[in-house]
Design an enzyme around this catalytic site. Sequence first.
Site, PDB file in Angstrom:
ATOM      1  N   GLU A  64      84.824  57.358  18.796  1.00  0.00           N
ATOM      2  CA  GLU A  64      83.643  57.532  19.652  1.00  0.00           C
ATOM      3  C   GLU A  64      83.771  58.708  20.605  1.00  0.00           C
ATOM      4  O   GLU A  64      82.811  59.437  20.855  1.00  0.00           O
ATOM      5  CB  GLU A  64      83.362  56.258  20.468  1.00  0.00           C
ATOM      6  CG  GLU A  64      82.821  55.100  19.649  1.00  0.00           C
ATOM      7  CD  GLU A  64      83.913  54.296  18.970  1.00  0.00           C
ATOM      8  OE1 GLU A  64      85.107  54.641  19.108  1.00  0.00           O
ATOM      9  OE2 GLU A  64      83.572  53.310  18.289  1.00  0.00           O
ATOM     10  N   HIS A 133      80.439  42.246  22.554  1.00  0.00           N
ATOM     11  CA  HIS A 133      79.387  42.548  21.579  1.00  0.00           C
ATOM     12  C   HIS A 133      78.035  42.158  22.177  1.00  0.00           C
ATOM     13  O   HIS A 133      77.201  41.590  21.477  1.00  0.00           O
ATOM     14  CB  HIS A 133      79.621  41.775  20.275  1.00  0.00           C
ATOM     15  CG  HIS A 133      80.519  42.474  19.285  1.00  0.00           C
ATOM     16  ND1 HIS A 133      81.505  43.336  19.668  1.00  0.00           N
ATOM     17  CD2 HIS A 133      80.555  42.431  17.924  1.00  0.00           C
ATOM     18  CE1 HIS A 133      82.136  43.787  18.582  1.00  0.00           C
ATOM     19  NE2 HIS A 133      81.573  43.261  17.514  1.00  0.00           N
TER      20      HIS A 133
END
Lengths: 331, 328
Positions: A64, A133
Amino acid sequence: MSSQTRTLSFSLAINEAIHQTMAQDPSVVLIGQGVKSPWYVGNTAAGLLERFGAERVVDTPVSENAMTGLTVGAAIAGMRPIAVHPRMDFMLYAFDPIINEAANWRYMSGGAMSVPVVFWGIINRGGEQAAQHSQAFHSLFAHIPGLKVVAPATPYDAKGLMVAAIQDNDPVVFIDERWLYSQVDIVPESLYSVPIGKAAVRREGGDLTVVASSYMSLLAYQAAEKLAENNIQIELVDLRTIKPWDKETVFSSVRKTGRLLVLDGSWNTCGLAGEIISSVTENEFTALRSAPARITLPDCPAPAARTLEKAYYPDTDTIITVARDLVKKPK
Amino acid sequence: MTLSYSPDLLRKLFSMMCLIRFVEESFVEPINNREVLCPCHLYSGQEAIAAGLGVSLRSEDLAFGTHRSHGHYLAKGGNIDAMVAEIYCRETGCSKGRGGSMHLVAPREGFLGAAPIVGGTISLALGAAYAISVRRQKAVALSFFGDGATGEGVLFETMNFAALKKLPLILCCENNLYSTHMAIREMRHKPDIHDIAPPQGVASRQVDGNDVFACYEAGKWAVEHCKAGYGPVFLEFMTYRQRGHVGPDDNIQGTRTDIRPAEEIESWRKRDPLAVFEAHVLQNNLLSSAEIQQIKTETQKRVVEAHHKARSAPFPDGKEVSNFVFTN
C-alpha cells in the site's frame, strides 16, 4: 430507456464514472489491489481491464505504501491516477504518501505543483468482520489541510463525485460504503460531475435539521419518512462532501428549524459530528432552540459478534428516538 | 580513460561541483549568525554524485530529492537564485518561502520536488517512472535517498514493483556512512547496501561517489539501461559528508562538534571530490590551472550575487499564509 430514467446501482455508477473519465482522458489510470477481482472491489472495476489494458488498470502487489506513493508521484508527473483501497483499514499503510506527500506537496512548493490524485477508500463492514475490517476514517483525513474528502450516499452522487474527484486538480479522498453498493437510482448516462463542497437537501422540513453523509444519510432518510407519519418533519442535509463541508446549507437549515442532529458513521471524539456542531454553535448560536445532538459510533473498536454489532451501529430506530426527544425539548 | 572526455564535459562537471560546493559553504555564516533559520542539510563532500549524474539527464527526466537536495536541484538544472532565496525563505524562492531548504522544486527542469521524510519520495519517483512508461517517453525517473532510507520498507516495495514492470527508475543511494548520528554499521546487519537490489530484480552497482568520472559513467550506464527498457537500476554511491547532518557541524546534540571520529573525517577530506578532480585534470593536462581558476572565480561571483538578491527580496506576507493549499 432515456437518460432521464435509466437506473443504475451505486457500485455500477462508480464503474461508469471511471469508464467515462478513462475514455475521455488518457492520463486517468486505476491502481490498486484487486482491480481485476470482483472479490475485492465488487463490480466497480468491471470491464475496465478489458477495455483499457493492464498498463492503465493496474492490479498491484500488497504494497500500500509504495503503490499509493506511485499514484502520488504519477500525479505530480502529470497523470490523474485513482488509488483504490478495497478496504479502507489497509490505507493506514499509506499515510505517508497521502498526508506527508500528496496533501502538502502543493503548499510546500509554493503552488508550483499540484497533485491531482484520488484516494478511493472503501468501507466494508458488518458481518462480524471485527475491528480491522470495519473502520471509517473520514474525520481523520478531513483533519488534514490539503485533502478534500467526499462521501456520496446515492448512486447519482457516487458517479458525479467520482468524476469530480478525478477531474479535481488536488488530492481528493473518495470514501464509499459497501452497504450502499446495491442502492439503485436514476443515473444519467452522460458524463456529469457533482460539485465538491455542495450538500444536498434530501428532504425539507421545519422541525429538526439532520446532517448526515454516506450510509448514515440513507438511514436518516428512512427515519425521516417514519417520523413524518407522526408529524415530525425532518430537514435532511446530505453533506456529500465532508471537506470542505457546505456550511451555508447547514447553517441556513438550522436557522429555519432551530434544532440540529448530526449523524456520523464513525467515532465520537474529535469527529465530523463534533466539528459540525461546534461550527453551528459558533455561528448560529441564537438560532438554536435547544442543544444540538449527535449520533456516532461509540469510542470503541468495531466488534465481531452480531449481538455486539447491533449495539455498535446506529439504526433508524436510534435516529427516531433521538429525533423525537430533540423535537419535544422546549427552549 | 578520462583522456577521452571532451574539455566541454570536464568544464561542465567541474563547474557544477564548484557551484554546489560554493553555495553550500556560503551558507555556513548565514546559518551560524541565524540569518538562515530553516534546517539546512549541506551537501559538501557529495558533489560528484549530483554533478556526475546531472550531465546525463535531460529536462524530461524526472527527479525527486531528500532533505539534502541543494546539489540535486542544481545539477538537475534548477535556478540558483530561486534556490538561495528559498533557503532564506523569501517570496522570490522556488517555493515562495513555503518550503525552505528541504522543499526545493524546479518543475520545468524536471526536478519535481524534495522532502525530508526518509524514504518518502522513493515511491514518488516510482510513480514518475510509471508515468514515463505509460506515456511511452524516452526518459528516466531518479530517486535520491541516503543510506538511512534503506531501513524503510517502501524501498523494497518500490524495487519489487519497478522490476516487475521494468520501469525506468534509477535509485540513487548516497551512502555517506551515517544516518543522522548513527553509523551504518550500527544500523545494518550487512553494510553493503547495493547487495539488496539484485534479489529484487534490480540491476545494481557500487560507485566511488567521490570520483566524478565514476559517477558520470554510472549515471550514463543507468540512463542507457533504463531507456533500453531493461528496467530499474540501483546505484550505491560511497561518499562522506564534510559537514554535519544538519547545519555546518554535527549539531544534532545542540553543540557545534562533530561526533564522528577525527581520523575518519580527515581520511575522507583527503578524498575531497573537487580536489581529486583538480589534481587529476592538472596532472593529465586536461584543463589548465587558468581555466580552473576562471571557473572558480565566475562561480563564486554567481553565488555572492544570489545571496545579495535573496537578502534584498521580501519575506512572504503573513496575510497570504493560507495561499497554495488548494489549486481552486
